[in-house]
Scaffold this motif. Structure first.
Motif, PDB file in Angstrom:
ATOM      1  N   VAL A 215      42.022  42.361-106.500  1.00 31.41           N
ATOM      2  CA  VAL A 215      43.237  41.805-105.880  1.00 31.41           C
ATOM      3  C   VAL A 215      42.894  40.536-105.100  1.00 31.41           C
ATOM      4  N   GLU A 216      41.788  40.568-104.366  1.00 34.61           N
ATOM      5  CA  GLU A 216      41.404  39.419-103.536  1.00 34.61           C
ATOM      6  C   GLU A 216      41.156  38.177-104.382  1.00 34.61           C
ATOM      7  N   THR A 219      44.484  36.910-106.053  1.00 33.48           N
ATOM      8  CA  THR A 219      45.333  36.245-105.054  1.00 33.48           C
ATOM      9  C   THR A 219      44.808  34.843-104.746  1.00 33.48           C
ATOM     10  N   ARG A 220      43.503  34.734-104.570  1.00 34.26           N
ATOM     11  CA  ARG A 220      42.912  33.429-104.251  1.00 34.26           C
ATOM     12  C   ARG A 220      43.133  32.422-105.374  1.00 34.26           C
ATOM     13  N   ARG A 222      45.411  32.480-107.784  1.00 39.00           N
ATOM     14  CA  ARG A 222      46.831  32.149-107.959  1.00 39.00           C
ATOM     15  C   ARG A 222      47.338  31.254-106.838  1.00 39.00           C
ATOM     16  N   ASN A 223      46.817  31.436-105.631  1.00 42.86           N
ATOM     17  CA  ASN A 223      47.237  30.577-104.522  1.00 42.86           C
ATOM     18  C   ASN A 223      46.819  29.130-104.736  1.00 42.86           C
ATOM     19  N   ALA A 232      51.550  34.737-106.205  1.00 46.21           N
ATOM     20  CA  ALA A 232      50.200  34.786-105.635  1.00 46.21           C
ATOM     21  C   ALA A 232      50.059  35.806-104.516  1.00 46.21           C
ATOM     22  N   SER A 233      51.120  36.518-104.197  1.00 43.10           N
ATOM     23  CA  SER A 233      51.067  37.438-103.059  1.00 43.10           C
ATOM     24  C   SER A 233      50.153  38.627-103.342  1.00 43.10           C
ATOM     25  N   VAL A 234      49.606  39.179-102.286  1.00 43.95           N
ATOM     26  CA  VAL A 234      48.733  40.350-102.413  1.00 43.95           C
ATOM     27  C   VAL A 234      49.496  41.505-103.055  1.00 43.95           C
ATOM     28  N   CYS A 237      49.997  40.889-106.867  1.00 41.05           N
ATOM     29  CA  CYS A 237      48.714  40.988-107.580  1.00 41.05           C
ATOM     30  C   CYS A 237      48.255  42.436-107.672  1.00 41.05           C
ATOM     31  N   ARG A 238      48.410  43.172-106.556  1.00 47.64           N
ATOM     32  CA  ARG A 238      48.007  44.579-106.554  1.00 47.64           C
ATOM     33  C   ARG A 238      48.844  45.379-107.549  1.00 47.64           C
TER      34      ARG A 238
END
Length: 295
Positions: A215-216, A219-220, A222-223, A232-234, A237-238
């Motif tokens: 997930v981390e 997210t990174r 996509r951001n 891009a939100s956690v 993504c989760r």
């Protein structure tokens, strides 16, 4: 190898890959060694297509100038031409000559001298094989990120994953290096709301491989593309990774985590998975035939 370089872990070490061809081999073998020194920073430069001794002499002058300035460059070379290699060997910089190290041993075992010509490894060489690889690249580009669903029956591998999990670079590596026809299909929200395989790839489940990540990391990445977006939100993504995992598990698909692996490692795992599937299929077919014969 000549000379020993005492390296301060805080210092950047200049590394040079020299070749009378593309330099890909020098980079590959050199990097395989340098990756064992994760606490050292390397500044890498590739100098390919060193055509003759005169050009090699210019490279030697440049390397020796660095030595005179107090630098300690590390040099890897795979030059096949004897004149080029002899000239490069004159440098006062520490040099690792992969070609001479291994070619001499191969010549000794075979009892004959190799031609020692440049361009043989990465040149066109086998025209039929080259054309097949180019066809694989064309297919893979056409079928990148679900752009085309045409002729999926020609695919060797179909990669499934949420967006930005590493499908495209892996696909291109498999096409370029192994001549694989690769399609990659992005799993979007609509696909992830069910555990069914997406309709376009449903009949090719035996060619599908799932790609996942953390997930981390997702997210990174996509951001970087769409900062502060829902995409891009956690939470998003989760959810996508969790749903993708359910889909992969439901259909017993091989799954590869791309979060801490290079494209080379991911591709190797895909090749291994494909071979294992083929062996299992052959074994199953053989068992069915034997049972049919017995009956």
């Amino acid at each position: 190898m000549r000379g020993v370089v005492m390296v301060d872990a805080e210092r950047v070490v200049p590394v040079f890959y020299l070749s009378d061809s593309t330099g890909i081999s020098a980079e590959t073998m050199g990097n395989a060694l340098l990756i064992q020194f994760p606490d050292t920073t390397f500044e890498k430069t590739t100098i390919p297509f060193i055509a003759d001794a005169a050009q090699a002499s210019e490279v030697v002058e440049m390397l020796d100038a660095l030595v005179d300035e107090g630098e300690h460059p590390l040099v890897f070379t795979t030059a096949a031409d004897d004149a080029v290699r002899a000239e490069l060997a004159r440098t006062r910089a520490p040099i690792i000559d992969f070609f001479e190290m291994h070619m001499s041993r191969v010549e000794e075992i075979l009892g004959q001298r190799g031609v020692r010509q440049a361009h043989r490894l990465h040149g066109v060489g086998d025209i039929k094989r080259y054309n097949a690889r180019m066809a694989a690249v064309e297919f893979t580009i056409e079928h990148d990120d679900g752009q085309s669903l045409r002729a999926l029956d020609r695919s060797d591998v179909i990669l499934l994953a949420p967006s930005r999990c590493g499908k495209t670079p892996t696909s291109m590596y498999l096409a370029l290096q192994h001549g694989f026809f690769v399609a990659n299909y992005p799993l979007v929200d609509e696909d992830l709301e069910t555990t069914e395989l997406p309709r376009p790839v449903r009949e090719y489940a035996d060619r599908c491989i799932g790609i996942t990540t953390t997930v981390e990391r997702l997210t990174r990445i996509r951001n970087e593309r769409r900062p502060n977006s829902r995409y891009a939100s956690v939470e998003q993504c989760r959810w996508e990774l969790r749903q993708a995992a359910r889909l992969f598990e439901t259909h017993d698909l091989p799954v590869i985590d791309s979060s801490a692996r290079s494209v080379e490692e991911i591709s190797t795992l895909i090749l291994q998975s494909r071979r294992a599937r083929m062996r299992a299929s052959i074994s199953h077919a053989a068992g069915t035939t034997r049972r049919g014969t017995t009956a």
